[in-house]
Motif scaffolding. Structure first.
Motif, mmCIF file in Angstrom:
data_model
loop_
_atom_site.group_PDB
_atom_site.id
_atom_site.type_symbol
_atom_site.label_atom_id
_atom_site.label_comp_id
_atom_site.label_asym_id
_atom_site.label_seq_id
_atom_site.Cartn_x
_atom_site.Cartn_y
_atom_site.Cartn_z
ATOM 1 N N GLY A 8 0.691 -1.521 -0.041
ATOM 2 C CA GLY A 8 0.087 0.047 0.113
ATOM 3 C C GLY A 8 0.740 0.965 -0.371
ATOM 4 N N LEU A 9 1.699 0.744 1.026
ATOM 5 C CA LEU A 9 2.867 2.677 0.911
ATOM 6 C C LEU A 9 3.954 2.657 -0.800
ATOM 7 C CD1 LEU A 9 4.685 2.217 4.338
ATOM 8 C CD2 LEU A 9 2.932 3.611 4.045
ATOM 9 N N LEU A 10 3.895 1.642 -1.392
ATOM 10 C CA LEU A 10 4.872 1.532 -2.900
ATOM 11 C C LEU A 10 4.130 2.023 -3.496
ATOM 12 C CD1 LEU A 10 6.820 1.205 -4.138
ATOM 13 C CD2 LEU A 10 6.123 -1.233 -4.276
ATOM 14 N N SER A 11 2.507 1.978 -3.645
ATOM 15 C CA SER A 11 1.356 2.209 -4.636
ATOM 16 C C SER A 11 1.108 3.612 -4.663
ATOM 17 C CB SER A 11 -0.059 1.265 -3.849
ATOM 18 O OG SER A 11 0.032 -0.548 -4.454
ATOM 19 N N GLY A 12 1.289 4.116 -2.643
ATOM 20 C CA GLY A 12 1.142 5.599 -2.662
ATOM 21 C C GLY A 12 1.890 6.911 -3.022
ATOM 22 N N VAL A 13 3.426 5.949 -2.697
ATOM 23 C CA VAL A 13 4.372 6.619 -3.538
ATOM 24 C C VAL A 13 4.526 6.675 -5.057
ATOM 25 C CG1 VAL A 13 7.344 6.160 -3.599
ATOM 26 C CG2 VAL A 13 5.678 6.449 -1.212
ATOM 27 N N ASN A 14 3.715 5.538 -5.948
ATOM 28 C CA ASN A 14 4.165 5.629 -6.622
ATOM 29 C C ASN A 14 3.157 6.196 -7.609
ATOM 30 O OD1 ASN A 14 5.523 3.766 -8.594
ATOM 31 N ND2 ASN A 14 4.696 2.087 -7.566
ATOM 32 N N LYS A 15 2.269 6.375 -7.011
ATOM 33 C CA LYS A 15 0.840 7.541 -7.175
ATOM 34 C C LYS A 15 1.035 8.520 -7.012
ATOM 35 C CE LYS A 15 -3.624 9.008 -6.171
ATOM 36 N NZ LYS A 15 -5.193 8.867 -4.583
ATOM 37 N N TYR A 16 2.077 9.091 -6.991
ATOM 38 C CA TYR A 16 2.800 10.778 -6.783
ATOM 39 C C TYR A 16 3.980 10.823 -7.451
ATOM 40 C CZ TYR A 16 -0.740 10.652 -3.196
ATOM 41 O OH TYR A 16 -2.046 10.404 -2.962
ATOM 42 N N SER A 17 4.643 9.612 -8.421
ATOM 43 C CA SER A 17 5.679 9.820 -8.831
ATOM 44 C C SER A 17 5.964 10.184 -10.357
ATOM 45 C CB SER A 17 6.339 8.907 -8.640
ATOM 46 O OG SER A 17 6.975 8.761 -6.851
ATOM 47 N N SER A 26 10.799 0.988 -8.995
ATOM 48 C CA SER A 26 10.771 -0.609 -9.750
ATOM 49 C C SER A 26 11.939 -0.983 -9.380
ATOM 50 C CB SER A 26 10.056 -0.444 -10.677
ATOM 51 O OG SER A 26 8.478 0.065 -10.745
ATOM 52 N N LEU A 27 12.794 -0.557 -9.521
ATOM 53 C CA LEU A 27 14.713 -0.458 -9.718
ATOM 54 C C LEU A 27 14.706 -0.733 -8.306
ATOM 55 C CD1 LEU A 27 16.923 -1.292 -11.456
ATOM 56 C CD2 LEU A 27 17.688 0.903 -10.781
ATOM 57 N N VAL A 28 13.829 0.265 -7.764
ATOM 58 C CA VAL A 28 15.262 -0.458 -6.255
ATOM 59 C C VAL A 28 13.690 -1.546 -5.869
ATOM 60 C CG1 VAL A 28 15.293 0.994 -3.476
ATOM 61 C CG2 VAL A 28 15.885 2.074 -5.707
ATOM 62 N N PHE A 29 13.231 -1.446 -5.425
ATOM 63 C CA PHE A 29 12.217 -2.920 -4.875
ATOM 64 C C PHE A 29 12.600 -4.161 -5.534
ATOM 65 C CE2 PHE A 29 10.250 0.916 -2.811
ATOM 66 C CZ PHE A 29 10.525 0.739 -1.212
ATOM 67 N N VAL A 84 17.586 5.260 1.842
ATOM 68 C CA VAL A 84 17.186 5.400 0.282
ATOM 69 C C VAL A 84 15.521 5.715 0.700
ATOM 70 C CG1 VAL A 84 17.409 3.546 -0.976
ATOM 71 C CG2 VAL A 84 18.039 6.203 -1.164
ATOM 72 N N THR A 85 15.145 5.364 1.044
ATOM 73 C CA THR A 85 13.345 5.052 0.201
ATOM 74 C C THR A 85 13.021 5.519 1.536
ATOM 75 O OG1 THR A 85 13.595 3.113 2.311
ATOM 76 C CG2 THR A 85 13.548 2.354 -0.220
ATOM 77 N N CYS A 86 13.552 6.390 2.065
ATOM 78 C CA CYS A 86 12.459 7.630 3.498
ATOM 79 C C CYS A 86 12.532 8.329 2.940
ATOM 80 C CB CYS A 86 13.323 7.252 4.557
ATOM 81 S SG CYS A 86 13.675 5.980 5.688
ATOM 82 N N PRO A 87 12.911 9.150 1.846
ATOM 83 C CA PRO A 87 12.628 10.715 1.163
ATOM 84 C C PRO A 87 11.134 10.184 0.438
ATOM 85 C CG PRO A 87 14.681 10.226 1.327
ATOM 86 C CD PRO A 87 14.803 9.460 1.886
ATOM 87 N N ILE A 136 17.604 14.232 -4.132
ATOM 88 C CA ILE A 136 18.787 15.264 -4.172
ATOM 89 C C ILE A 136 19.341 14.297 -2.685
ATOM 90 C CG2 ILE A 136 20.625 17.374 -2.994
ATOM 91 C CD1 ILE A 136 18.616 18.728 -4.731
ATOM 92 N N PHE A 137 18.837 13.691 -2.071
ATOM 93 C CA PHE A 137 19.315 12.676 -0.956
ATOM 94 C C PHE A 137 18.930 11.716 -1.122
ATOM 95 C CE2 PHE A 137 18.301 10.787 2.996
ATOM 96 C CZ PHE A 137 19.440 10.949 3.857
#
Length: 211
Positions: A8-17, A26-29, A84-87, A136-137
């Motif tokens: 669910g968190l991943l879907s939310g991040v994808n939605k706003y990217s 996709s590459l990270v996870f 690297v995933t927190c931001p 940048i972070f």
């Protein structure tokens, strides 16, 4: 780990990217997190147990192992993935804050309500800066960890044999690493994917600024 919450968190991040951000996620996870969980942990599980030195002097093997492996690859990768995933989740929290603020103003304003965030996820104002700084972070974290790996393990590789003469070793002893070729292969894979992620972050930052 609750994979439904994580999904669910991943879907939310994808939605706003942006499109570049989705490729990065996709590459990270897939190529970093799943490889880490499924394969890399098992490859390094025997790093201390099967680190052999040609001596029976008590303490020599432990001292040599600590000298050549001050920090385990697997623990450094875990810390790197966390940082690297927190931001990305901070961006999600910023959007949630906007939506909550909009809801409070809507309830308090009634008929006189004026919408301040017609589209809370639109990258304008503070959210634009949050997203840009997160890129940048993330790139900075990956570059720093690439330097750390290069500093601790020259050229990101492990030799088959190491020579150690630290006390309490009686003389120069030969120490052997378990499965160095396999570990070097995984290290190279993680380094290459990290470099690709850095490039994607920089490209996305340039796209965001240009847009």
């Amino acid at each position: 780990m609750n994979w439904e919450v994580f999904e669910g968190l991943l879907s939310g991040v994808n939605k706003y990217s942006t499109a570049f951000g989705r490729i990065w996620l996709s590459l990270v996870f897939i190529f970093r997190l799943l490889v880490y969980l499924v394969a890399a942990e098992r490859v390094w599980s025997d790093d201390h147990k099967d680190f052999d030195c040609n001596t029976r002097q008590p303490g020599c093997t432990n001292v040599c192992f600590d000298h050549f492996f001050p920090v385990s690859h697997i623990r450094l990768w875990a810390l790197q993935l966390i940082l690297v995933t927190c931001p990305s989740f901070l961006v999600l929290m910023h959007v949630a804050y906007r939506e909550a603020k909009e809801q409070r103003l809507r309830e308090a304003g009634g008929d006189n309500y004026r919408c301040i965030y017609p589209n809370p996820s639109k990258k304008r104002g503070g959210l634009w800066w949050t997203y840009l700084l997160s890129l940048i972070f993330k790139a900075g974290v990956d570059v720093v960890f690439l330097y750390i790996f290069s500093y601790l393990y020259r050229n990101y590789t492990l030799p088959r044999m190491l020579k150690c003469e630290l006390p309490p070793c009686p003389n120069v002893v030969d120490c052997f690493i378990s499965r160095p070729t396999e570990k070097n292969t995984f290290t190279l894979f993680m380094v290459v994917t990290t470099c690709v992620c850095v490039v994607l972050n920089l490209v996305e930052a340039a796209y965001l600024i240009g847009k």
